[in-house]
Design a protein around this motif. Structure first.
Motif, PDB file in Angstrom:
ATOM      1  N   PRO A  56    -132.402 -62.563 -32.478  1.00  0.00           N
ATOM      2  CA  PRO A  56    -131.346 -63.342 -31.815  1.00  0.00           C
ATOM      3  C   PRO A  56    -130.111 -62.517 -31.460  1.00  0.00           C
ATOM      4  CG  PRO A  56    -132.282 -64.620 -33.596  1.00  0.00           C
ATOM      5  CD  PRO A  56    -132.890 -63.234 -33.687  1.00  0.00           C
ATOM      6  N   ASP A  57    -129.751 -61.540 -32.289  1.00  0.00           N
ATOM      7  CA  ASP A  57    -128.585 -60.700 -32.001  1.00  0.00           C
ATOM      8  C   ASP A  57    -128.751 -59.916 -30.702  1.00  0.00           C
ATOM      9  OD1 ASP A  57    -127.594 -61.573 -34.384  1.00  0.00           O
ATOM     10  OD2 ASP A  57    -127.820 -59.670 -35.438  1.00  0.00           O
ATOM     11  N   ASN A  58    -129.992 -59.707 -30.271  1.00  0.00           N
ATOM     12  CA  ASN A  58    -130.262 -58.917 -29.072  1.00  0.00           C
ATOM     13  C   ASN A  58    -130.569 -59.784 -27.846  1.00  0.00           C
ATOM     14  OD1 ASN A  58    -129.941 -56.619 -30.589  1.00  0.00           O
ATOM     15  ND2 ASN A  58    -132.100 -56.393 -31.018  1.00  0.00           N
ATOM     16  N   ILE A  59    -130.332 -61.063 -27.951  1.00  0.00           N
ATOM     17  CA  ILE A  59    -130.501 -61.969 -26.807  1.00  0.00           C
ATOM     18  C   ILE A  59    -129.113 -62.496 -26.453  1.00  0.00           C
ATOM     19  CG2 ILE A  59    -131.614 -64.040 -25.904  1.00  0.00           C
ATOM     20  CD1 ILE A  59    -133.618 -61.866 -26.717  1.00  0.00           C
ATOM     21  N   LEU A  60    -128.640 -62.137 -25.283  1.00  0.00           N
ATOM     22  CA  LEU A  60    -127.310 -62.545 -24.843  1.00  0.00           C
ATOM     23  C   LEU A  60    -127.424 -63.664 -23.819  1.00  0.00           C
ATOM     24  CD1 LEU A  60    -125.793 -58.982 -24.288  1.00  0.00           C
ATOM     25  CD2 LEU A  60    -125.800 -60.357 -26.374  1.00  0.00           C
ATOM     26  N   LEU A  61    -126.488 -64.594 -23.869  1.00  0.00           N
ATOM     27  CA  LEU A  61    -126.434 -65.679 -22.888  1.00  0.00           C
ATOM     28  C   LEU A  61    -125.263 -65.428 -21.954  1.00  0.00           C
ATOM     29  CD1 LEU A  61    -127.086 -68.804 -25.124  1.00  0.00           C
ATOM     30  CD2 LEU A  61    -128.681 -67.619 -23.617  1.00  0.00           C
ATOM     31  N   GLY A  62    -125.486 -65.650 -20.678  1.00  0.00           N
ATOM     32  CA  GLY A  62    -124.426 -65.483 -19.692  1.00  0.00           C
ATOM     33  C   GLY A  62    -123.388 -66.575 -19.807  1.00  0.00           C
ATOM     34  N   ILE A  63    -122.183 -66.287 -19.324  1.00  0.00           N
ATOM     35  CA  ILE A  63    -121.160 -67.329 -19.322  1.00  0.00           C
ATOM     36  C   ILE A  63    -121.524 -68.364 -18.264  1.00  0.00           C
ATOM     37  CG2 ILE A  63    -119.328 -65.851 -20.202  1.00  0.00           C
ATOM     38  CD1 ILE A  63    -118.339 -65.647 -17.276  1.00  0.00           C
ATOM     39  N   GLU A  64    -121.084 -69.572 -18.500  1.00  0.00           N
ATOM     40  CA  GLU A  64    -121.465 -70.666 -17.607  1.00  0.00           C
ATOM     41  C   GLU A  64    -120.808 -70.555 -16.244  1.00  0.00           C
ATOM     42  OE1 GLU A  64    -119.804 -74.515 -18.935  1.00  0.00           O
ATOM     43  OE2 GLU A  64    -118.812 -73.344 -20.463  1.00  0.00           O
ATOM     44  N   HIS A  65    -119.585 -70.016 -16.199  1.00  0.00           N
ATOM     45  CA  HIS A  65    -118.869 -69.933 -14.935  1.00  0.00           C
ATOM     46  C   HIS A  65    -117.745 -68.909 -15.098  1.00  0.00           C
ATOM     47  CE1 HIS A  65    -116.372 -71.165 -11.517  1.00  0.00           C
ATOM     48  NE2 HIS A  65    -117.520 -71.593 -10.999  1.00  0.00           N
ATOM     49  N   GLN A  66    -117.391 -68.208 -14.023  1.00  0.00           N
ATOM     50  CA  GLN A  66    -116.333 -67.201 -14.071  1.00  0.00           C
ATOM     51  C   GLN A  66    -115.006 -67.783 -14.538  1.00  0.00           C
ATOM     52  OE1 GLN A  66    -116.808 -63.986 -13.735  1.00  0.00           O
ATOM     53  NE2 GLN A  66    -114.655 -63.505 -14.044  1.00  0.00           N
ATOM     54  N   ALA A  67    -114.793 -69.065 -14.317  1.00  0.00           N
ATOM     55  CA  ALA A  67    -113.542 -69.713 -14.728  1.00  0.00           C
ATOM     56  C   ALA A  67    -113.332 -69.624 -16.239  1.00  0.00           C
ATOM     57  CB  ALA A  67    -113.532 -71.169 -14.277  1.00  0.00           C
ATOM     58  N   LEU A  70    -119.019 -76.555 -23.835  1.00  0.00           N
ATOM     59  CA  LEU A  70    -119.635 -76.119 -22.589  1.00  0.00           C
ATOM     60  C   LEU A  70    -119.506 -77.213 -21.537  1.00  0.00           C
ATOM     61  CD1 LEU A  70    -122.949 -74.487 -23.871  1.00  0.00           C
ATOM     62  CD2 LEU A  70    -120.896 -73.327 -23.081  1.00  0.00           C
ATOM     63  N   GLN A  71    -119.172 -76.818 -20.335  1.00  0.00           N
ATOM     64  CA  GLN A  71    -119.075 -77.761 -19.224  1.00  0.00           C
ATOM     65  C   GLN A  71    -120.400 -77.854 -18.472  1.00  0.00           C
ATOM     66  OE1 GLN A  71    -116.219 -79.546 -18.996  1.00  0.00           O
ATOM     67  NE2 GLN A  71    -115.697 -78.385 -20.838  1.00  0.00           N
ATOM     68  N   SER A  72    -121.205 -76.807 -18.602  1.00  0.00           N
ATOM     69  CA  SER A  72    -122.526 -76.760 -17.965  1.00  0.00           C
ATOM     70  C   SER A  72    -123.385 -75.801 -18.783  1.00  0.00           C
ATOM     71  CB  SER A  72    -122.405 -76.301 -16.510  1.00  0.00           C
ATOM     72  OG  SER A  72    -121.850 -74.998 -16.444  1.00  0.00           O
ATOM     73  N   PRO A  73    -124.686 -75.754 -18.528  1.00  0.00           N
ATOM     74  CA  PRO A  73    -125.548 -74.859 -19.308  1.00  0.00           C
ATOM     75  C   PRO A  73    -125.137 -73.392 -19.152  1.00  0.00           C
ATOM     76  CG  PRO A  73    -126.865 -76.378 -17.984  1.00  0.00           C
ATOM     77  CD  PRO A  73    -125.446 -76.535 -17.545  1.00  0.00           C
ATOM     78  N   PRO A  74    -125.336 -72.586 -20.202  1.00  0.00           N
ATOM     79  CA  PRO A  74    -125.015 -71.164 -20.087  1.00  0.00           C
ATOM     80  C   PRO A  74    -125.975 -70.478 -19.125  1.00  0.00           C
ATOM     81  CG  PRO A  74    -126.112 -71.598 -22.159  1.00  0.00           C
ATOM     82  CD  PRO A  74    -125.870 -72.929 -21.504  1.00  0.00           C
TER      83      PRO A  74
END
Length: 142
Positions: A42-53, A86-90
């Motif tokens: 899990p430490d090596n799986i990164l999730l992107g941010i949901e939005h640049q905001a 979270l406002q939307s999915p990552p």
């Protein structure tokens, strides 16, 4: 998505994410060896941010109310900051940390010890030689 990423690593890049680095001397298999292990975890799986905001809000919040920090010499250490609900999915997951990855397109199977004892793939336990399948095993264990 992680399985798709592993497929790309294996078929296009010919890389096995799971690998080890031997630390110290190893004259035979009976000697004690110290392993630095890099498994798919899990430490090596990164999730992107949901939005640049989200980043823009973080920068503005930091400018208005700086996060407390601890100084060690010239180095500042910051605690984690809560991004709120979270406002939307990552964004899609991304596989990271290839520092100890090994090539998969080698003439013979890899046979050096890898993975923590509790989570070793069957081919590693049996010393039967291992290849790309150890990444799939690690994903399943995760």
């Amino acid at each position: 998505m992680v399985l798709t990423g592993l497929d790309h690593l294996h078929t296009k890049c010919r890389i096995i994410h799971t690998g080890t680095q031997l630390v110290g001397n190893k004259s035979n298999l009976q000697d004690e060896i110290d392993l630095s292990i890099a498994d798919l975890k899990p430490d090596n799986i990164l999730l992107g941010i949901e939005h640049q905001a989200v980043i823009e809000d973080l920068v503005n919040d930091e400018a208005e109310e700086p996060t407390p920090r601890k100084m060690e010499g010239s180095r500042a250490i910051y605690p984690s900051r809560n991004f709120g609900d979270l406002q939307s999915p990552p964004g899609p997951p991304k596989i990271a940390d290839f520092g100890l990855a090994v090539p998969g397109d080698v003439p013979q199977l890899h046979n050096h010890p890898i993975q923590a004892d509790l989570f070793q793939a069957p081919e590693v336990i049996l010393r039967a030689g291992w290849t790309y399948s150890v990444d799939i095993w690690n994903l399943g264990v995760m």
